[in-house]
Design an enzyme around this catalytic site. Structure first.
Site, short mmCIF file in Angstrom:
data_model
loop_
_atom_site.label_atom_id
_atom_site.label_comp_id
_atom_site.label_asym_id
_atom_site.label_seq_id
_atom_site.Cartn_x
_atom_site.Cartn_y
_atom_site.Cartn_z
N SER A 14 0.81 -1.22 0.00
CA SER A 14 0.00 0.00 0.00
C SER A 14 0.85 1.27 0.00
O SER A 14 1.81 1.40 0.77
CB SER A 14 -0.91 0.02 1.23
OG SER A 14 -1.56 1.28 1.30
N LYS A 65 -13.44 -4.28 2.72
CA LYS A 65 -14.29 -3.09 2.55
C LYS A 65 -15.75 -3.37 2.95
O LYS A 65 -16.44 -2.46 3.39
CB LYS A 65 -14.22 -2.57 1.11
CG LYS A 65 -12.85 -1.97 0.80
CD LYS A 65 -12.79 -1.36 -0.58
CE LYS A 65 -11.38 -0.84 -0.86
NZ LYS A 65 -11.28 -0.12 -2.12
N GLY A 127 -15.24 -5.62 -16.30
CA GLY A 127 -15.06 -6.14 -14.94
C GLY A 127 -16.32 -5.88 -14.12
O GLY A 127 -17.09 -4.95 -14.42
N ASN A 151 -18.31 -8.45 -18.36
CA ASN A 151 -17.47 -9.21 -17.45
C ASN A 151 -17.36 -10.65 -17.92
O ASN A 151 -18.31 -11.19 -18.51
CB ASN A 151 -18.06 -9.18 -16.03
CG ASN A 151 -17.09 -9.72 -15.01
OD1 ASN A 151 -15.91 -9.37 -15.02
ND2 ASN A 151 -17.55 -10.59 -14.12
N THR A 153 -17.49 -13.32 -16.22
CA THR A 153 -18.63 -14.03 -15.63
C THR A 153 -19.84 -13.11 -15.74
O THR A 153 -19.96 -12.14 -14.98
CB THR A 153 -18.35 -14.34 -14.15
OG1 THR A 153 -17.07 -14.97 -14.05
CG2 THR A 153 -19.41 -15.24 -13.55
N GLY A 237 -4.56 4.13 -12.86
CA GLY A 237 -5.35 4.57 -11.72
C GLY A 237 -4.56 5.23 -10.61
O GLY A 237 -5.06 5.38 -9.50
P1 ATR Z 1 -11.71 -6.45 -7.16
O1 ATR Z 1 -12.35 -6.31 -5.83
O2 ATR Z 1 -10.31 -5.95 -7.27
O3 ATR Z 1 -12.59 -5.92 -8.25
P2 ATR Z 1 -12.62 -9.11 -7.67
O4 ATR Z 1 -13.89 -8.82 -6.95
O5 ATR Z 1 -11.95 -10.43 -7.44
O6 ATR Z 1 -11.53 -8.02 -7.35
O7 ATR Z 1 -12.89 -8.91 -9.23
C1 ATR Z 1 -11.90 -9.14 -10.19
C2 ATR Z 1 -12.46 -8.80 -11.56
O8 ATR Z 1 -11.46 -9.09 -12.55
C3 ATR Z 1 -13.67 -9.62 -11.96
O9 ATR Z 1 -14.48 -8.85 -12.81
C4 ATR Z 1 -13.02 -10.78 -12.70
O10 ATR Z 1 -13.86 -11.46 -13.59
P3 ATR Z 1 -14.77 -12.68 -13.07
O11 ATR Z 1 -15.92 -12.04 -12.35
O12 ATR Z 1 -15.16 -13.40 -14.30
O13 ATR Z 1 -13.90 -13.50 -12.16
C5 ATR Z 1 -11.98 -10.04 -13.46
N1 ATR Z 1 -10.89 -10.92 -13.94
C6 ATR Z 1 -9.89 -11.45 -13.22
N2 ATR Z 1 -9.08 -12.18 -14.00
C7 ATR Z 1 -9.59 -12.12 -15.27
C8 ATR Z 1 -9.20 -12.66 -16.53
N3 ATR Z 1 -8.12 -13.44 -16.67
N4 ATR Z 1 -9.97 -12.38 -17.60
C9 ATR Z 1 -11.07 -11.61 -17.48
N5 ATR Z 1 -11.49 -11.06 -16.31
C10 ATR Z 1 -10.76 -11.31 -15.22
#
Ligand code: ATR
Length: 275
Positions: A14, A65, A127, A151, A153, A237
């Protein structure tokens, strides 16, 4: 000497201690701002202990959080809507207040530091994790024309769209992505894990602006991809990180600090301990 901290796991990366030290120096405030590594399941105890021992407030980073949201007795609008708290302060009568400065920090960086507009823009958000949930409502307040959220998913993007319930916000699949968004915001952690997003290059044209909520020394893999596909206006960011911290500092001390020099100092790498 005011005692503040950032709670997280991991937390060693951090930059908040450096950022708040620079703000404090600007205002002549004497500050002790620590990183606190909180073991899983120990947030509430660590948070209470810190305040009991004289802490005036603290920041919260992943993955606490939502715990911080539950810990707070009163919430700002941003925190209530995001159900996430990144700043805890305590009022004179002892009420524990939870705020979320991520959304306002992002909007401020986009509008004021970068001079980009959000109003009437066609925006793509990539995302649907905690980072996006924390900023989506502050983005919608800026009156974009249309916001697509994509996203990997899909259900998570749909949940956000359902939850926000605004006709301008729509969850999309890859086939729905349109050509040349005005602004693309990456809120995934794919790049941090060394993965690419496999998005169609057509989402970018020469006038598309691209923003990555994450940051890395040099550039991020998402921004590199944008640049390779013709984007000429891009930002990571780091500015958002400093702006959300400035808003936390303002909540604690009522001071409005200058952020430009702090962003520049971090960008210089002199203070670089981050990922
Ligand atoms: P944060 O709190 O930092 O947003 P998170 O809640 O774990 O962390 O979310 C990570 C995001 O990155 C999600 O949108 C995730 O997609 P999934 O919901 O499908 O898991 C996305 N993400 C992480 N790795 C990825 C990858 N290789 N390709 C596409 N999306 C990815």
């Amino acid at each position: 000497m005011y005692r503040l901290a950032v709670f997280g796991n991991p937390v060693a990366h951090s930059r908040s201690p450096q950022i708040h030290a620079m703000f404090a120096a600007q205002c002549g405030i004497s500050l002790d701002y620590q990183r606190v590594l909180v073991p899983p399941g120990r947030f509430l105890k660590s948070a209470s202990d810190f305040l009991d021992q004289g802490g005036m407030g603290f920041n919260i980073t992943m993955p606490f959080k939502y715990d911080a949201f539950q810990f707070a007795q009163r919430h700002s609008t941003s925190a209530r809507l995001a159900e996430a708290v990144n700043t805890i302060s305590v009022t004179d009568d002892g009420t524990i207040v939870g705020d979320n400065t991520d959304g306002p920090g992002l909007v401020r960086d986009i509008r004021l530091n970068l001079g980009w507009t959000l109003e009437n823009q066609r925006v793509l958000i990539v995302g649907a994790g905690g980072a996006i949930r924390g900023v989506i409502r502050d983005l919608m307040v800026c009156n974009p024309a249309q916001v697509h959220i994509y996203n990997r998913t899909r259900r998570k993007a749909e949940d956000i769209a359902d939850n926000v319930n605004d006709a301008r916000l729509k969850s999309v699949i890859k086939g729905d992505l349109v050509a040349g968004y005005d602004l693309i915001i990456n809120g995934t952690s794919a790049g941090l894990q060394g993965n690419s997003l496999a998005l169609p290059a057509s989402i970018i044209t020469g006038s598309t602006r691209c923003y990555d909520l994450s940051y890395a020394k040099g550039s991020t893999s998402f921004l590199n991809w944008c640049s390779e596909n013709g984007c000429t206006a891009l930002s990571d960011g780091l500015g958002m990180l400093v702006e959300q911290a400035a808003k936390s500092f303002n909540i604690w001390f009522g001071e409005s600090v200058a952020t430009g020099s702090v962003i520049a100092a971090l960008r210089d790498g002199a203070q670089d301990t981050g990922p």
